[in-house]
Motif scaffolding. Structure first.
Motif, PDB file in Angstrom:
ATOM      1  N   GLN A 118       0.728  -1.438  -0.080  1.00 22.47           N
ATOM      2  CA  GLN A 118      -0.183   0.198   0.172  1.00 22.47           C
ATOM      3  C   GLN A 118       1.120   1.189   0.404  1.00 22.47           C
ATOM      4  O   GLN A 118       0.087   1.771  -0.593  1.00 22.47           O
ATOM      5  CB  GLN A 118      -1.106  -0.005   1.377  1.00 22.47           C
ATOM      6  CG  GLN A 118      -2.119  -0.781   1.437  1.00 22.47           C
ATOM      7  CD  GLN A 118      -2.906  -0.575   0.215  1.00 22.47           C
ATOM      8  OE1 GLN A 118      -3.190   0.481  -0.280  1.00 22.47           O
ATOM      9  NE2 GLN A 118      -3.854  -1.871  -0.678  1.00 22.47           N
ATOM     10  N   CYS A 119       2.058   0.769   0.627  1.00 23.70           N
ATOM     11  CA  CYS A 119       3.106   1.866   0.717  1.00 23.70           C
ATOM     12  C   CYS A 119       2.980   2.900  -0.418  1.00 23.70           C
ATOM     13  O   CYS A 119       2.998   3.993  -1.311  1.00 23.70           O
ATOM     14  CB  CYS A 119       4.012   2.017   0.958  1.00 23.70           C
ATOM     15  SG  CYS A 119       3.746   1.488   3.122  1.00 23.70           S
ATOM     16  N   LEU A 120       3.393   1.772  -1.531  1.00 17.31           N
ATOM     17  CA  LEU A 120       3.601   2.281  -3.056  1.00 17.31           C
ATOM     18  C   LEU A 120       2.588   2.685  -3.728  1.00 17.31           C
ATOM     19  O   LEU A 120       2.736   3.716  -4.565  1.00 17.31           O
ATOM     20  CB  LEU A 120       4.097   1.111  -3.863  1.00 17.31           C
ATOM     21  CG  LEU A 120       5.825   0.385  -3.573  1.00 17.31           C
ATOM     22  CD1 LEU A 120       5.937  -0.712  -4.173  1.00 17.31           C
ATOM     23  CD2 LEU A 120       6.988   1.406  -4.199  1.00 17.31           C
ATOM     24  N   VAL A 121       1.570   2.076  -3.390  1.00 23.79           N
ATOM     25  CA  VAL A 121       0.581   1.940  -4.270  1.00 23.79           C
ATOM     26  C   VAL A 121      -0.024   4.322  -4.279  1.00 23.79           C
ATOM     27  O   VAL A 121      -0.208   4.413  -5.304  1.00 23.79           O
ATOM     28  CB  VAL A 121      -0.888   1.575  -3.420  1.00 23.79           C
ATOM     29  CG1 VAL A 121      -2.285   2.345  -4.084  1.00 23.79           C
ATOM     30  CG2 VAL A 121      -1.002  -0.113  -3.954  1.00 23.79           C
ATOM     31  N   CYS A 122      -0.038   4.086  -2.720  1.00 23.10           N
ATOM     32  CA  CYS A 122      -0.078   5.964  -3.065  1.00 23.10           C
ATOM     33  C   CYS A 122       1.329   6.710  -3.675  1.00 23.10           C
ATOM     34  O   CYS A 122       1.324   8.015  -4.030  1.00 23.10           O
ATOM     35  CB  CYS A 122      -0.068   5.707  -1.269  1.00 23.10           C
ATOM     36  SG  CYS A 122      -1.949   5.495  -0.915  1.00 23.10           S
ATOM     37  N   HIS A 123       2.560   5.929  -2.098  1.00 24.67           N
ATOM     38  CA  HIS A 123       3.735   7.302  -2.826  1.00 24.67           C
ATOM     39  C   HIS A 123       4.145   6.935  -4.363  1.00 24.67           C
ATOM     40  O   HIS A 123       4.470   8.199  -4.997  1.00 24.67           O
ATOM     41  CB  HIS A 123       4.472   6.404  -2.257  1.00 24.67           C
ATOM     42  CG  HIS A 123       4.983   7.178  -1.120  1.00 24.67           C
ATOM     43  ND1 HIS A 123       5.513   8.592  -0.258  1.00 24.67           N
ATOM     44  CD2 HIS A 123       3.723   6.649   0.271  1.00 24.67           C
ATOM     45  CE1 HIS A 123       5.270   7.917   1.208  1.00 24.67           C
ATOM     46  NE2 HIS A 123       4.247   7.660   1.238  1.00 24.67           N
ATOM     47  N   GLU A 124       3.953   6.131  -5.459  1.00 20.22           N
ATOM     48  CA  GLU A 124       3.991   5.983  -6.179  1.00 20.22           C
ATOM     49  C   GLU A 124       3.084   6.992  -7.151  1.00 20.22           C
ATOM     50  O   GLU A 124       3.325   7.655  -8.065  1.00 20.22           O
ATOM     51  CB  GLU A 124       3.512   4.193  -6.702  1.00 20.22           C
ATOM     52  CG  GLU A 124       5.182   3.941  -7.503  1.00 20.22           C
ATOM     53  CD  GLU A 124       4.667   2.775  -8.134  1.00 20.22           C
ATOM     54  OE1 GLU A 124       3.704   1.948  -7.877  1.00 20.22           O
ATOM     55  OE2 GLU A 124       5.253   2.929 -10.121  1.00 20.22           O
ATOM     56  N   GLY A 154       9.574   1.609   8.456  1.00 17.23           N
ATOM     57  CA  GLY A 154       8.504   1.043   9.286  1.00 17.23           C
ATOM     58  C   GLY A 154       7.104   0.581   9.279  1.00 17.23           C
ATOM     59  O   GLY A 154       6.639   1.822   8.049  1.00 17.23           O
ATOM     60  N   GLY A 155       5.879   0.674  10.322  1.00 19.77           N
ATOM     61  CA  GLY A 155       4.516   1.574   9.789  1.00 19.77           C
ATOM     62  C   GLY A 155       4.100  -0.076   8.965  1.00 19.77           C
ATOM     63  O   GLY A 155       4.892  -1.100   9.515  1.00 19.77           O
ATOM     64  N   ASN A 156       2.650   0.429   9.236  1.00 18.62           N
ATOM     65  CA  ASN A 156       1.989  -1.107   8.110  1.00 18.62           C
ATOM     66  C   ASN A 156       1.530  -1.093   6.407  1.00 18.62           C
ATOM     67  O   ASN A 156       1.366   0.362   6.726  1.00 18.62           O
ATOM     68  CB  ASN A 156       0.969  -1.049   9.269  1.00 18.62           C
ATOM     69  CG  ASN A 156      -0.161  -2.637   8.291  1.00 18.62           C
ATOM     70  OD1 ASN A 156       0.446  -3.646   7.962  1.00 18.62           O
ATOM     71  ND2 ASN A 156      -0.998  -3.155   9.237  1.00 18.62           N
ATOM     72  N   SER A 157       2.781  -1.632   6.133  1.00 20.42           N
ATOM     73  CA  SER A 157       2.257  -1.562   4.636  1.00 20.42           C
ATOM     74  C   SER A 157       1.311  -2.117   3.717  1.00 20.42           C
ATOM     75  O   SER A 157       0.999  -2.016   2.675  1.00 20.42           O
ATOM     76  CB  SER A 157       3.704  -1.750   3.685  1.00 20.42           C
ATOM     77  OG  SER A 157       4.030  -3.630   3.850  1.00 20.42           O
ATOM     78  N   LYS A 158       0.724  -2.675   4.374  1.00 27.35           N
ATOM     79  CA  LYS A 158      -0.618  -3.328   3.837  1.00 27.35           C
ATOM     80  C   LYS A 158      -2.499  -2.786   4.241  1.00 27.35           C
ATOM     81  O   LYS A 158      -2.876  -2.586   3.859  1.00 27.35           O
ATOM     82  CB  LYS A 158      -0.667  -4.817   5.121  1.00 27.35           C
ATOM     83  CG  LYS A 158      -0.694  -6.083   4.351  1.00 27.35           C
ATOM     84  CD  LYS A 158       0.084  -6.652   5.475  1.00 27.35           C
ATOM     85  CE  LYS A 158       1.348  -7.960   5.530  1.00 27.35           C
ATOM     86  NZ  LYS A 158       2.542  -8.398   6.496  1.00 27.35           N
ATOM     87  N   SER A 159      -1.448  -1.725   4.814  1.00 29.86           N
ATOM     88  CA  SER A 159      -2.560  -0.785   5.329  1.00 29.86           C
ATOM     89  C   SER A 159      -2.477   0.694   4.291  1.00 29.86           C
ATOM     90  O   SER A 159      -1.939   1.066   4.064  1.00 29.86           O
ATOM     91  CB  SER A 159      -3.204  -0.336   6.701  1.00 29.86           C
ATOM     92  OG  SER A 159      -4.245   1.057   6.673  1.00 29.86           O
ATOM     93  N   ASP A 160      -4.045   0.564   3.278  1.00 27.24           N
ATOM     94  CA  ASP A 160      -3.623   1.738   2.583  1.00 27.24           C
ATOM     95  C   ASP A 160      -4.406   3.267   3.670  1.00 27.24           C
ATOM     96  O   ASP A 160      -4.523   4.314   3.332  1.00 27.24           O
ATOM     97  CB  ASP A 160      -5.413   1.792   1.741  1.00 27.24           C
ATOM     98  CG  ASP A 160      -6.701   1.167   2.073  1.00 27.24           C
ATOM     99  OD1 ASP A 160      -6.862   1.140   2.866  1.00 27.24           O
ATOM    100  OD2 ASP A 160      -7.134   1.436   1.116  1.00 27.24           O
ATOM    101  N   ASP A 161      -4.991   3.034   4.664  1.00 26.91           N
ATOM    102  CA  ASP A 161      -4.991   4.125   5.982  1.00 26.91           C
ATOM    103  C   ASP A 161      -4.145   4.676   5.889  1.00 26.91           C
ATOM    104  O   ASP A 161      -3.220   4.243   7.429  1.00 26.91           O
ATOM    105  CB  ASP A 161      -6.252   3.774   6.879  1.00 26.91           C
ATOM    106  CG  ASP A 161      -6.305   4.554   8.224  1.00 26.91           C
ATOM    107  OD1 ASP A 161      -5.948   6.008   7.751  1.00 26.91           O
ATOM    108  OD2 ASP A 161      -7.609   4.648   8.090  1.00 26.91           O
ATOM    109  N   MET A 162      -3.702   6.181   6.370  1.00 25.78           N
ATOM    110  CA  MET A 162      -2.322   6.768   6.553  1.00 25.78           C
ATOM    111  C   MET A 162      -2.985   6.267   8.210  1.00 25.78           C
ATOM    112  O   MET A 162      -1.448   6.579   8.497  1.00 25.78           O
ATOM    113  CB  MET A 162      -2.408   8.049   5.962  1.00 25.78           C
ATOM    114  CG  MET A 162      -2.187   8.199   4.328  1.00 25.78           C
ATOM    115  SD  MET A 162      -2.218   9.460   3.460  1.00 25.78           S
ATOM    116  CE  MET A 162      -1.116  10.395   4.827  1.00 25.78           C
ATOM    117  N   GLU A 163      -3.498   6.701   8.541  1.00 27.78           N
ATOM    118  CA  GLU A 163      -4.097   7.002   9.494  1.00 27.78           C
ATOM    119  C   GLU A 163      -2.931   5.236  10.951  1.00 27.78           C
ATOM    120  O   GLU A 163      -2.164   5.804  11.374  1.00 27.78           O
ATOM    121  CB  GLU A 163      -4.605   7.154  10.705  1.00 27.78           C
ATOM    122  CG  GLU A 163      -5.423   8.266  10.238  1.00 27.78           C
ATOM    123  CD  GLU A 163      -5.021   9.729  11.191  1.00 27.78           C
ATOM    124  OE1 GLU A 163      -4.711   9.147  12.455  1.00 27.78           O
ATOM    125  OE2 GLU A 163      -4.754  10.748  10.680  1.00 27.78           O
TER     126      GLU A 163
END
Lengths: 359, 155, 492
Positions: free
Chosen positions: C32-38, C65-74
Motif C-alpha cells: 500500500q505504501c507504493l500504491v499511494c507514494h507512486e 516501519g509502519g504497516n504497508s498493508k493498510s491504505d489508511d494513512m492513520e
C-alpha cells in the motif's frame, strides 16, 4: 756505608727488638728432600697476591665502576694511560697464575698430608683463601663489563640460582636484583676491592703466622725411609733468597705474557644483545661448568643440575674438612685412599678442563 | 776490577771477586727497581685527557662563534655539528648523516644542515627534510656556562 | 428529506463496504505504501521498484516501519505502531546492518555477500564522527543510494567500477566539502586519475583497471598514514601487485608482471622490507599514485633526483644528458635498471665485463669515453684499497691496545671522500672526479701512516721487555751466585 746501615738497624732494634725476630728466623730450618720444590709454591702464591694488590690499587686510580663507564675506563687505561696496558695485562695474567699456583700449593699439601696435626688450621685458612681467590676471579671477571664477562656472570649466577631454597636468595644477593645489571657490577666491584681483600688479609696473616710458628711440614717417607739423613737449610737467608729468586723469574714470565699476549678487552656488554657463541667461564671454573653440561636434565626424582651442584658442594666440603676425617694420616700411617682420591680429582679436573677448553 | 793498573793482583783470595759480584748484584737490583718503578710512575702521571670523557665536551667560546654558522666538534670518537642559528640559538646534533655516515655541514645559504654526499638535508631541529636520509639526526644538549659552550648527550 | 438522508447513508455504507472490500482483497498482495507514494509521483518510491531489495520481497516497512498493508494513512503510518518515517543518522546504516550484518538473514536470501561491511566501515576513516558530532561521516546510502540499490556488478550501481570515480569524487573533488574534514587533502585525485594509464583505459570503458577502491579498499578505507591502510608505505607494493603480478589478469595489457619480485630484491625493496626504512621509495614514488604512469624517458633523472638529488644534478649537467636524450636512453635506468635496482657497486664503473660504460664506449669506437671510464675505475679502486688498508691498520693498532682515536676519527673523512667520489662519477668528468679521489687518498695516507706508527710502537714495547728481562736475568744470576757463596761460607 755499612756504618749507616748498622746505625739504622740499631736504631730500629732499640725500639722494636728486632734481634728476637732475627734469632727466630736464624733458628728456623727448612727441611731439604726430594719434594722440597713444592715448598716454593706457597711463596709464589704470596708473591702473586702482592702483585695483585699493587696492580689492583694502580688500576683503581683510573677504573670507574658503573655500566656506562666501566668498559670505557678500561679502554682508557689501556690506550690513554702510559703503561696502562701493562698494568692491566699483568693484573689479569697474575690473577690466573695466582689461582694456578694456589692450586699446585694446595695439591702438594694434600699429597704430602701436610694438613695433619697440628696444621689443621693452616689447611683451613688456606682453603678459605682458595675459595676467596675463586671469588676474586669471579667478581673481577665482570669488572671490564664486556660481553663475555656479562654473559659468563649471568650463567654463573644462574647456576647458583638453581640450588633449592637458598639458591634464589643468594643469586639475587649476588646480582643485586633479578638480573645482571649495573647493580651487579657495583656489587662485584665492592666484593673485589673491599670485602674479599679484607677477609683475605686476615686469613693470610693467620696462615703465615702458623707457618712460621710451626715450621715446614715434613712428608712421611722422609721419616720412614731407612737410611735417610735429615737435611735442612736455614730459612734465612738461604730459603728466603731462593724464594726471591723464584719470584723474580715469575715476574719476568708475567711481563713476557703481558707483552706478547695482552689481555683482550672484547666488546662492551649489551644486555639486549643475543648471547655470543662460546660463552665460557674462566678456566678454573671450566671443569664444573663442563660437568654440569654432561649431567642429564633429570636423574630419578632430582633435577640433574641441582644434583651436580650439590655434588660439587659436598665434594668441596669434604675436601675442606679432610684433616678431620683422614684419621690414618693423623696417626702417622700411610693412607693410600687419600692419594687415589687426589689423583682422581686431578685427572678429572684436567680432562674436563681440556674438554671444556676445546669444545 | 780485582787487578790494579800494573796488572798485579791487588787482593789475595776471593774478596775482590765477591765485591765484583756485589756490584753486579747491587747494580742490577737498582736497574730492576728502576724498570719496575718507571712504568708505575709513568702510569701514575695523569694522561693528557685526565679521565674517560664521553658525556660532555667543551666546544669553545660562545661569543667567538658567528651567528648563522656551524662547526664540527669532536665528541669522543664521533663528530657533532654545533650550529649557531641566525636567531642566536645554539644547537648540536650528531654530525653523522643517517643515510651513509658522511659528515654533515651547516649551509648558510639554505639555513639548514646539509650532507655533501647525497644532498641530504636536515632542518634545525635535526629532522630529515629532503634527500635520502631515512632518520633525523640525534640532538645533543648545549649548555652555555660563562661563555663556554658545553655539549653533552641528551639523556 | 428522510429518504434522502437514508439514501445518502446507504450509499456511504455501500461505498465504504466496497472500499473496505477492495482493501481487504488487496491486503496480502499490494504494497500500500507504493500504491499511494507512486501515485503522487514520489521519486524514492519509483526508484524502489528497480531495487534489488524490492525484487527480493523486502517492503518499505522493513526499513521505514509502519504497516504497508493498510491504505489508511492513520494506520499505515502510525508512529505508535512502529512507523519510523525517514531513518536519521546512524540509524540508516543500522537499518541496513539489521540484515546485512546478520549471516542467518542473508543466507535466507541465498546471498553470498560478506556481512562485515558496517563493522569495517566503523573502523575506517569514514566511520569517524561527522561535523555534526552525532553520526558517522558516511552511511551506507552515501555510496550505495537509498532506493534503487542494484548489485555492485550492475553498471547502474554507483559503486560499479565505472562509476566509482564519480561517486568518490562527489565528495573528494569538492573543495568546499573536503575543507570541513581535511583541508590539507588534495582534491585533484579524480582529475589526476583521468591522466593516468588506469584513467585513460577506464574512460574507454575498461572496467578491469584500477579505480579508487582497488587501492584504497571499499568499506575499510583508512588514511595513508594508518599502518593497516592498503596504501601505507609498506603495504602499497603488495596492493599494486594484486593486479600487476597476476599474469592471467594482466594478459591483455602485454606488460611484464615481475615488477614486484624485482622490486623486493632491489635496494629500495630491501631498504623498505628488511631495514624498515619507510623513506625508501615504493611504486607510487616513481610512478605517481592517482596519475600512475611510467615516467617519461627524459624525466627519469628528475624522478630519481627527488631523492638522489646530487647524482641527478651532476648527470643533468654532464655530457651524457644530451647524448642519452638523443639516443632515447632512459637516463638513470640505462645503467642502474628500474625495478630491480641493486646497490650500485664500483663494478658498474669502467670497462670490465660487469661494467656498464663499455656497453657504449668501446676501445675502438669511442676511445675518449673508454679511457675516462677506465681511469675512473682505476682511481676508485685505488681509493677503496687505500681505505681498506687504513681500516685494517687502525683495527690492528686498536686490537693491540694502541691509542689511535685520532686516526680512527679521520676514517670518517676517508669514507666520506669515497662516497663523494662515487657520487662524482655522475659528472662523468675525470678532472672533478680526480679531485675528490685525491682528497680521499691524502686522508687515507695520513691514517695509514699514523696507524702504522702506532703498530710500530706496539712492537717497540718488546724492546722494553727485552731490556727488563735482561736486567732480571742478571739479577737472578747474581742472586744465585750470592746464595751459593753464602752456603759455601756456611759449610766452611
Amino acid at each position: 756505608m755499612k756504618s749507616y746501615f748498622t746505625k739504622f738497624y740499631n736504631w730500629i732494634d732499640g725500639r722494636v727488638d728486632l734481634s728476637d725476630l732475627v734469632e727466630f728466623m736464624g733458628k728456623k730450618y727448612v727441611p731439604v728432600h726430594s719434594h722440597s720444590m713444592w715448598y716454593y709454591f706457597g711463596g709464589v702464591s704470596l708473591f702473586l697476591f702482592i702483585i695483585q694488590v699493587i696492580t689492583g690499587i694502580l688500576l683503581l686510580l683510573y677504573y670507574k665502576g658503573g655500566p656506562d663507564l666501566a668498559f670505557e675506563s678500561i679502554q682508557f687505561i689501556m690506550s690513554k694511560v702510559q703503561f696502562g696496558w701493562l698494568i692491566r695485562s699483568i693484573h689479569s695474567w697474575a690473577a690466573n697464575l695466582f689461582i694456578l699456583s694456589a692450586m699446585i700449593h694446595m695439591f702438594s699439601v694434600y699429597f704430602e698430608k701436610a694438613y695433619r696435626r697440628p696444621r689443621e688450621i693452616t689447611w683451613l685458612t688456606g682453603m678459605f683463601m682458595f675459595f676467596l681467590a675463586l671469588g676474586f676471579g669471579f667478581s673481577g671477571y665482570l669488572l671490564p663489563w664486556n660481553e663475555l664477562a656479562f654473559f659468563a656472570t649471568k650463567v654463573g649466577t644462574d647456576i647458583v640460582g638453581v640450588i633449592p631454597l637458598i639458591g634464589k636468595p643468594i643469586m639475587i644477593f649476588l646480582r643485586g636484583g633479578e638480573d645482571v645489571t649495573g647493580a651487579t657490577l657495583s656489587r662485584m666491584f665492592g666484593f673485589h676491592i673491599a670485602v674479599f681483600p679484607g677477609i683475605f688479609t686476615v686469613l693470610l696473616g693467620i696462615h703465615l703466622l702458623l707457618v712460621q710458628r710451626q715450621g715446614m711440614s715434613e712428608p712421611f717417607r722422609t721419616i720412614e725411609e731407612p737410611g735417610w739423613e735429615k737435611k735442612t737449610m736455614p730459612f734465612f737467608p738461604n730459603f728466603l733468597l731462593r724464594d726471591l729468586l723464584l719470584w723474580l723469574i715469575v715476574l719476568n714470565i708475567i711481563a713476557i705474557l703481558a707483552v706478547f699476549f695482552p689481555w683482550e678487552l672484547g666488546k662492551k656488554a649489551d644486555a639486549f644483545a643475543p648471547a655470543p657463541a662460546g660463552i665460557k667461564p674462566e678456566w678454573y671454573f671450566l671443569f664444573m661448568f663442563q660437568t654440569l653440561k654432561y649431567i642429564p636434565g633429570k636423574i630419578g626424582f632430582f633435577d640433574g643440575e641441582v644434583l651436580g651442584i650439590m655434588l660439587f658442594s659436598f665434594a668441596g666440603l669434604a675436601w675442606l674438612v679432610i684433616p678431620f676425617w683422614d684419621r690414618k694420616s693423623q696417626r702417622g700411617e700411610k693412607n693410600r685412599l687419600i692419594n687415589y682420591i687426589g689423583i682422581f680429582v686431578i685427572i678429572y679436573i684436567i680432562i674436563l678442563t681440556i674438554i671444556g677448553w676445546i669444545f | 776490577m780485582n787487578k790494579d793498573i800494573s796488572g798485579k793482583e791487588q787482593f789475595p783470595g776471593t774478596i775482590p771477586r765477591r765485591d765484583f759480584l756485589k756490584y753486579i748484584f747491587g747494580g742490577s737490583l737498582l736497574a730492576w727497581a728502576l724498570s719496575v718503578l718507571y712504568p708505575i710512575l709513568a702510569y701514575l702521571k695523569p694522561p693528557k685527557q685526565p679521565e674517560v670523557e664521553v658525556n660532555s665536551v667543551k666546544a669553545g667560546k660562545a661569543s667567538a662563534m658567528e651567528k648563522d654558522s656551524g662547526t664540527i666538534v669532536k665528541f669522543g670518537n664521533k663528530p657533532v655539528i654545533l650550529v649557531h642559528t641566525a636567531s642566536g640559538e645554539f644547537k648540536a646534533f650528531s654530525a653523522t648523516c643517517t643515510h651513509l655516515d658522511c659528515t654533515v655541514q651547516y649551509r648558510k645559504d639554505m639555513g639548514l644542515i646539509w650532507c655533501a654526499c647525497h644532498n641530504g638535508r636536515y632542518d634545525l631541529t635535526g629532522r630529515n627534510v629532503a634527500g635520502p636520509p631515512p632518520k633525523p639526526l640525534i640532538e645533543y644538549r648545549v649548555l652555555i656556562q660563562n661563555d663556554e659552550i658545553l655539549i653533552s648527550k641528551n639523556t | 428529506m428522510d429518504i434522502l438522508r437514508k439514501a445518502l447513508l446507504s450509499i456511504l455504507v455501500f461505498l465504504f463496504c466496497i472500499f473496505w472490500l477492495n482493501n481487504a482483497l488487496s491486503l496480502n498482495t499490494v504494497n500500500q505504501c507504493l500504491v499511494c507514494h507512486e501515485s503522487n509521483g514520489d521519486k524514492p518510491a519509483m526508484l524502489f521498484k528497480k531495487d534489488i531489495h524490492y525484487k527480493m520481497g523486502i517492503t518499505c516497512a522493513d526499513c521505514h516501519g509502519g504497516n504497508s498493508k493498510s491504505d489508511d494513512m492513520e494506520i499505515a503510518m502510525n508512529k505508535r505502531a512502529g512507523f519510523i518515517g525517514i531513518p536519521k543518522g546512524d540509524d540508516i546504516s543500522g537499518m541496513c546492518a539489521k540484515c546485512h550484518s546478520n549471516p542467518d538473514v542473508m543466507k535466507r536470501y541465498h546471498s553470498e555477500l560478506p556481512t562485515n561491511q558496517l563493522e569495517m566501515l566503523k573502523t575506517s576513516v569514514h566511520g569517524k564522527l561527522s561535523i555534526t558530532g552525532k553520526e558517522n561521516l558516511l552511511q551506507c546510502i552515501t555510496c550505495h543510494n537509498a532506493h534503487g540499490i542494484v548489485p555492485v556488478k550492475d553498471k547502474a550501481s554507483p559503486v560499479h567500477p565505472s562509476n566509482v570515480i564519480n561517486t568518490c569524487g562527489s565528495c573528494h573533488s569538492n573543495a568546499k566539502f573536503m575543507r570541513a574534514y581535511n583541508p590539507a587533502l588534495p582534491i585533484d585525485q579524480a582529475e589526476k586519475y583521468r591522466t593516468s594509464v588506469h584513467g585513460i583505459l577506464h574512460a574507454k570503458g575498461d572496467s578491469k583497471v584500477a579505480v579508487c577502491t582497488s587501492c584504497h579498499g571499499s568499506h575499510d578505507i583508512r588514511q595513508k598514514s594508518d599502518l593497516k591502510s592498503k596504501v601505507y608505505k609498506t603495504n602499497l607494493p603488495s596492493t599494486c601487485s594484486v593486479c600487476h603480478s597476476n599474469s592471467e589478469y594482466m594478459k591483455e595489457y602485454k606488460i611484464p608482471t615481475n615488477q614486484y619480485d624485482k622490486y623486493t630484491h632491489s635496494v629500495h625493496g630491501i631498504a623498505l622490507f628488511e631495514k624498515h626504512d619507510i623513506s625508501a621509495p615504493v611504486c607510487n614514488d616513481c610512478h605517481g599514485n592517482h596519475g600512475a604512469t611510467p615516467p617519461g624517458l627524459e624525466s627519469i633523472s628528475k624522478v630519481c633526483g627527488t631523492c638522489h638529488a646530487m647524482n641527478a644534478d651532476l648527470f643533468s649537467s654532464s655530457p651524457h644528458k644530451k647524448a642519452f636524450d638523443e639516443h632515447k636512453y632512459p637516463e638513470c635506468e640505462t645503467c642502474h635498471g628500474n625495478h630491480e635496482i641493486i646497490t650500485a657497486t664500483d663494478q658498474l664503473l669502467g670497462v670490465d665485463k660487469n661494467a656498464v660504460c663499455s656497453r657504449c664506449h668501446s676501445e675502438s669506437q669511442n676511445t675518449k669515453g673508454f679511457k675516462v671510464a677506465k681511469n675512473m675505475r682505476m682511481l676508485i679502486d685505488k681509493l677503496e684499497k687505500a681505505e681498506k688498508r687504513a681500516i685494517d691498520l687502525v683495527h690492528e693498532a686498536e686490537q693491540k691496545g694502541m691509542e689511535i682515536s685520532e686516526a680512527k676519527y679521520k676514517l670518517k673523512d676517508a669514507h666520506q671522500a669515497r662516497l663523494e667520489a662515487r657520487t662524482m662519477v655522475h659528472s662523468f668528468n675525470l678532472g672533478k672526479f680526480q679531485n675528490v679521489v685525491n682528497t680521499g687518498l691524502v686522508t687515507t695516507s695520513e691514517i695509514t701512516s699514523e696507524a702504522g706508527l702506532a703498530v710500530k710502537d706496539y712492537y717497540y714495547r718488546r724492546y722494553g721487555l727485552g731490556i727488563a728481562s735482561l736486567i732480571i736475568t742478571i739479577l737472578v744470576i747474581s742472586l744465585y751466585k750470592i746464595i751459593r757463596r753464602i752456603e759455601k761460607k756456611q759449610k766452611s
